[in-house]
Design a protein around this motif. Structure first.
Motif, short mmCIF file in Angstrom:
data_model
loop_
_atom_site.label_atom_id
_atom_site.label_comp_id
_atom_site.label_asym_id
_atom_site.label_seq_id
_atom_site.Cartn_x
_atom_site.Cartn_y
_atom_site.Cartn_z
N THR A 8 -14.70 -1.19 3.82
CA THR A 8 -14.46 -2.07 4.97
C THR A 8 -13.38 -3.10 4.66
OG1 THR A 8 -16.73 -1.81 5.75
CG2 THR A 8 -15.53 -3.74 6.53
N ARG A 9 -13.45 -3.71 3.49
CA ARG A 9 -12.43 -4.68 3.10
C ARG A 9 -11.06 -4.02 3.03
NH1 ARG A 9 -13.30 -7.99 -2.10
NH2 ARG A 9 -11.50 -9.06 -1.18
N LEU A 10 -11.02 -2.79 2.52
CA LEU A 10 -9.76 -2.08 2.38
C LEU A 10 -9.18 -1.72 3.74
CD1 LEU A 10 -7.83 -0.80 0.27
CD2 LEU A 10 -9.24 1.27 0.39
N SER A 11 -9.98 -1.10 4.60
CA SER A 11 -9.49 -0.66 5.91
C SER A 11 -9.18 -1.83 6.82
CB SER A 11 -10.51 0.27 6.57
OG SER A 11 -11.74 -0.42 6.80
N GLY A 12 -9.89 -2.95 6.64
CA GLY A 12 -9.65 -4.12 7.47
C GLY A 12 -8.47 -4.98 7.05
N GLY A 13 -7.81 -4.59 5.98
CA GLY A 13 -6.61 -5.33 5.54
C GLY A 13 -6.88 -6.51 4.65
N GLU A 14 -8.16 -6.71 4.24
CA GLU A 14 -8.47 -7.87 3.40
C GLU A 14 -7.85 -7.77 2.00
OE1 GLU A 14 -12.55 -9.26 3.37
OE2 GLU A 14 -12.95 -8.06 5.17
N LEU A 15 -7.51 -6.56 1.59
CA LEU A 15 -6.91 -6.38 0.26
C LEU A 15 -5.38 -6.27 0.32
CD1 LEU A 15 -9.41 -3.87 -1.38
CD2 LEU A 15 -9.41 -6.35 -1.48
N ASP A 16 -4.81 -6.40 1.50
CA ASP A 16 -3.36 -6.21 1.64
C ASP A 16 -2.56 -7.21 0.81
OD1 ASP A 16 -3.97 -4.17 3.34
OD2 ASP A 16 -3.01 -5.03 5.12
N THR A 17 -3.00 -8.46 0.80
CA THR A 17 -2.28 -9.48 0.05
C THR A 17 -2.27 -9.16 -1.44
OG1 THR A 17 -2.83 -11.20 1.66
CG2 THR A 17 -2.19 -11.94 -0.55
N GLU A 18 -3.41 -8.69 -1.94
CA GLU A 18 -3.50 -8.34 -3.35
C GLU A 18 -2.65 -7.10 -3.65
OE1 GLU A 18 -5.07 -9.02 -7.29
OE2 GLU A 18 -4.53 -10.17 -5.51
N ILE A 19 -2.67 -6.13 -2.76
CA ILE A 19 -1.85 -4.93 -2.95
C ILE A 19 -0.37 -5.30 -2.96
CG2 ILE A 19 -1.13 -2.76 -1.87
CD1 ILE A 19 -4.05 -2.49 -0.87
N ARG A 20 0.03 -6.18 -2.04
CA ARG A 20 1.43 -6.61 -2.00
C ARG A 20 1.81 -7.32 -3.30
NH1 ARG A 20 1.08 -9.10 2.30
NH2 ARG A 20 1.99 -7.57 3.72
N ARG A 21 0.93 -8.16 -3.83
CA ARG A 21 1.21 -8.89 -5.07
C ARG A 21 1.34 -7.94 -6.25
NH1 ARG A 21 -1.11 -10.53 -9.63
NH2 ARG A 21 -3.09 -9.48 -9.18
N ILE A 22 0.46 -6.98 -6.33
CA ILE A 22 0.44 -6.07 -7.48
C ILE A 22 1.65 -5.15 -7.48
CG2 ILE A 22 -0.79 -4.11 -8.51
CD1 ILE A 22 -3.40 -5.46 -7.48
N TYR A 23 1.95 -4.58 -6.33
CA TYR A 23 2.97 -3.53 -6.27
C TYR A 23 4.32 -4.00 -5.75
CZ TYR A 23 -0.95 -0.24 -6.76
OH TYR A 23 -2.06 0.46 -7.21
N ALA A 24 4.42 -5.26 -5.30
CA ALA A 24 5.62 -5.71 -4.57
C ALA A 24 5.88 -4.74 -3.42
CB ALA A 24 6.83 -5.81 -5.49
N ALA A 25 4.82 -4.42 -2.68
CA ALA A 25 4.85 -3.34 -1.70
C ALA A 25 5.28 -3.84 -0.32
CB ALA A 25 3.48 -2.68 -1.60
N ASP A 26 5.97 -2.98 0.42
CA ASP A 26 6.26 -3.27 1.81
C ASP A 26 5.12 -2.70 2.67
OD1 ASP A 26 6.69 -0.49 2.05
OD2 ASP A 26 8.86 -0.69 1.92
N SER A 27 5.25 -2.82 3.97
CA SER A 27 4.14 -2.43 4.86
C SER A 27 3.83 -0.94 4.75
CB SER A 27 4.48 -2.80 6.31
OG SER A 27 5.68 -2.18 6.72
N VAL A 28 4.84 -0.11 4.60
CA VAL A 28 4.61 1.33 4.48
C VAL A 28 3.86 1.64 3.19
CG1 VAL A 28 5.72 3.58 4.24
CG2 VAL A 28 6.62 1.92 5.89
N GLU A 29 4.28 1.02 2.09
CA GLU A 29 3.64 1.25 0.80
C GLU A 29 2.22 0.71 0.79
OE1 GLU A 29 7.59 1.09 -2.08
OE2 GLU A 29 6.71 -0.77 -1.32
N ILE A 30 1.99 -0.42 1.47
CA ILE A 30 0.64 -0.96 1.57
C ILE A 30 -0.27 0.04 2.28
CG2 ILE A 30 -0.78 -2.73 2.68
CD1 ILE A 30 1.49 -4.71 2.11
N ALA A 31 0.22 0.61 3.37
CA ALA A 31 -0.58 1.58 4.12
C ALA A 31 -0.90 2.81 3.28
CB ALA A 31 0.16 1.98 5.39
N SER A 32 0.09 3.31 2.52
CA SER A 32 -0.17 4.50 1.70
C SER A 32 -1.11 4.19 0.55
CB SER A 32 1.15 5.07 1.17
OG SER A 32 1.77 4.17 0.28
N THR A 33 -1.03 2.96 0.02
CA THR A 33 -1.94 2.56 -1.05
C THR A 33 -3.36 2.44 -0.54
OG1 THR A 33 -0.15 1.38 -2.19
CG2 THR A 33 -2.41 0.80 -2.81
#
Length: 427
Positions: A8-33
């Motif tokens: 739920t946290r993952l699908s709801g975007g609650e981990l997006d900030t952490e994913i962006r920090r870890i991977y320096a990810a853009d929106s497309v990469e965040i979605a694939s992660t």
């Protein structure tokens, strides 16, 4: 965290900030992660059932400077990349570790038995057992773990899948049983211990340090118990180039004897001077006594030592060039390192199979496609595996197409430097 809550946290975007920090990810990469991690959670549930689990990650690494200098306690410049291993893992209340990894047999071992097992040499089980032994030797009690692992770091690719695996297991154990008290440097040292003592490969510490620390780092291994680490603030995009890692098509996974020969021959030269490592030998003394060194150790050992002195001196210059924004100077040093690796270190092909020279062919093709721009060099341990290329942005797609046309689709990967090393994504 319960698996449903994690999803739920993952699908709801609650981990997006952490994913962006870890991977320096853009929106497309965040979605694939997100998709990748969600599939991993589903697999854990199918394999192990409901549990309080977490998500963990450790990146592959790219060696940017210092080819075969780390095991001589020299300087290296390395960076973590955006290809990683990720795990969904949980304690299981027993003493048994069970790991299911993509493409590998299921692994099971008892943490009550952590002596090196000769039957495990060269296997993932040896790495897990070695990591757990090193952690218990530091006074922690390690229990059972259930884990599913998926990887974007191909084995034998030169991006150090073994170090990523060691660091990933270390991060999991550190979080579940050590209250995250072990530092990234300690986790790297633990990984090296597992690889040297249990897995049977005499590696240096660069791979594990780059995976554990993250970002671009200049490391001086003069004192490996307390390595000097200098983070390098470097923006690849601002350089006008992209980093490409090209798979030559030849697997370097079974070349331990070739790597060991480099270590052994460099050690022979250092021992001629009464030292254990080449970093302890004055370069001026090496050249002054060249005739005697040659007679005592042989020509290839002499050439490999000469490579060490040259490449070791280049690394601080490379680091300074990146810090000061002198990227053309950095590229010139990359080219010089590549020439030294080919002519002096001699790690482009295995002498056991001289007809297989995939790395040399790949370097020649890359140099042809760059037509005097950018820079290329052998990447990592050498003999097989990959090359590294810094390619001008306006040539990137043509370069990738040209490499793939000869070596096969997907041979050339355009990578990014990842800011974070081994991490807990969510607990």
């Amino acid at each position: 965290m319960k698996l449903d809550d994690l999803k739920t946290r993952l699908s709801g975007g609650e981990l997006d900030t952490e994913i962006r920090r870890i991977y320096a990810a853009d929106s497309v990469e965040i979605a694939s992660t997100r998709e990748r991690l969600a599939a991993l959670i589903e697999r854990f549930a199918a394999d192990f059932g409901e549990a309080d689990a977490g998500l963990f990650s450790a990146p592959g690494r790219t060696e940017m400077g210092g080819n075969h200098t780390d095991h001589q306690r020299g300087h290296v410049l390395a960076g973590s990349v955006n290809l990683d291993m990720v795990a969904c893992a949980a304690p299981n209340g027993s003493t048994t570790i069970r790991i299911i990894s993509d493409g590998y047999p299921a692994l099971e071992l008892d943490t009550a038995a952590l002596e090196p097992d000769p039957a495990e040499v060269g296997t993932s089980a040896a790495l897990v057992r070695g990591v757990c032994r090193a952690v218990t030797d530091r006074g922690y009690a390690v229990g059972g773990i259930d884990a599913c692992i998926t990887s974007q770091v191909p084995g034998g690719s030169g991006l150090s899948s073994s170090a990523a695996y060691e660091v990933l297991v270390g991060v999991i154990v550190n979080h579940l049983f050590c209250n995250d008290e072990l530092s990234p440097v300690e986790l790297a040292q633990i990984g090296q211990y597992a690889e040297n003592t249990f897995f049977g490969k005499p590696s240096g510490l660069m791979d594990q340090m780059a995976s554990s620390l993250g970002g671009v780092v200049h490391i001086d291994f003069a004192d490996p118990a307390n390595p000097l680490v200098e983070p390098i603030a470097f923006d690849m995009a601002a350089s006008g180039h992209v980093l490409c890692i090209v798979d030559s098509g030849a697997d370097h996974a079974d070349l331990t004897s070739e790597y060991a020969a480099i270590t052994d021959e460099m050690r022979a030269v250092s021992q001629h001077f009464g030292k254990q490592y080449l970093s302890e030998v004055r370069e001026a003394d090496f050249w002054a006594e060249l005739q005697a060194v040659r007679a005592a150790t042989g020509d290839r050992a002499v050439l490999r030592a000469a490579h060490f002195f040259g490449d070791n001196a280049r690394v601080p210059k490379q680091a300074a060039a990146l810090v000061e924004g002198r990227f053309p100077d950095f590229l010139e040093l990359v080219r010089a390192s590549g020439v030294s690796s080919a002519m002096q270190l001699q790690n482009l092909f295995s002498t056991a199979d001289p007809h297989q020279q995939a790395v040399g062919v790949t370097l020649a093709l890359a140099d042809h496609l760059l037509a005097g721009r950018g820079a290329v060099r052998v990447h990592g341990g050498g003999f097989a595996g990959t090359i590294q290329a810094y390619v001008p942005v306006d040539r990137a797609e043509d370069f990738r197409a040209g490499m793939d046309a000869v070596l096969g689709a997907g041979s050339c990967a355009i990578l990014h430097i990842r800011p974070a090393g081994g991490v807990v994504i969510a607990d």
